[in-house]
Scaffold this active site. Sequence first.
Site, PDB file in Angstrom:
ATOM      1  N   GLU A 113       0.830  -1.211   0.000  1.00 38.37           N
ATOM      2  CA  GLU A 113       0.000   0.000   0.000  1.00 38.37           C
ATOM      3  C   GLU A 113       0.865   1.263   0.000  1.00 38.37           C
ATOM      4  OE1 GLU A 113      -2.160  -1.577   3.455  1.00 38.37           O
ATOM      5  OE2 GLU A 113      -4.002  -1.184   2.350  1.00 38.37           O
ATOM      6  N   GLU A 133      -3.374  -9.626   4.095  1.00 40.88           N
ATOM      7  CA  GLU A 133      -4.084  -9.361   5.348  1.00 40.88           C
ATOM      8  C   GLU A 133      -5.173 -10.382   5.642  1.00 40.88           C
ATOM      9  OE1 GLU A 133      -3.313  -7.073   3.048  1.00 40.88           O
ATOM     10  OE2 GLU A 133      -2.664  -5.203   4.003  1.00 40.88           O
TER      11      GLU A 133
END
Length: 259
Positions: A113, A133
């Site tokens: 990210e 995640e």
Amino acid sequence: MAYETIEVRVEAEKVGVITLNRPKALNALNDQLMTELGQALKAFDADEAIGCIILTGSEKAFAAGADIPAMAKYSFVDAYKGDYITRNWETLRSIRKPVIAAVAGYALGGGCELAMMCDFIIAADNAKFGQPEIKLGVIPGAGGTQRLPRAVGKAKAMDMALTGRMMDAQEAERASLVSRVVPLDRLMEEALGAALTIAGYSQIANMAAKESVNRAFESGLSDGVMFERRLFHSLFATQDQKEGMDAFVNKRSAQFSNQ
Ligand code: CO8
């Protein structure tokens, strides 16, 4: 300023290089690192001499994500009210000068990210990108579910977010997540070359180009084109436009003054 989790240097007096430096944790992004990164980014952004910034990690990891042990015990109230995980993450978005991510090794979770929040990514051939995640019982929290589909499309973004698999550098280039792939030992040379090219242009034009490309992700085509046109028109008020076009007409190289 003395930093503990990042290293900062200036190349050729005009490129700011920030190296994430928590090698024992594969550059996991804890609160201290994100605070220091924000401070370093803001300092380079405010430094008139700096025309471009490179964000990089080690040969093994750009960053293996947010620091899992640090956030493992958080309650919802800790996460939401204390904002320990997410504060400082927006700083990168506020930087007006171009930021290149030079990625080698793992760029996972928050590391992927962070790379996607930069303006473009140059990857070493050993780079691996992923949003794992889901394996931890959560989802990306710093824009992964939004920026990844914009970069690679829905199918690959869903595949990555739902299976947690990694994408290697070649697949990332095919999918347009990265702009170039280079051999690992040439990563910094390539990133620096791109940064020096950018730093040689007008800082005002660079900022306008960055603002306008980013606008493409926030607006419809007509609004975006109008936004670009207004910025284009406004650049005719700068000395750099006069210099750039005069240099072309007179067959000499331009010397931009950032005015
Ligand atoms: N956090 C903390 N420490 C880490 C992390 C991490 N994300 N990743 C690796 N480490 C540590 C390991 O614990 C290990 O430490 P130690 O030696 O003390 O045991 C050390 O780094 C080396 O790691 P490995 O031994 O695991 O190295 P391997 O080469 O075997 O494996 C991997 C490398 C595949 C990268 C593996 O370490 C791994 O899977 N790491 C976790 C990746 C991950 O799940 N990342 C996502 C984290 S969650 C997240 O990023 C949410 C982002 C939300 C952002 C919110 C802000 C807005």
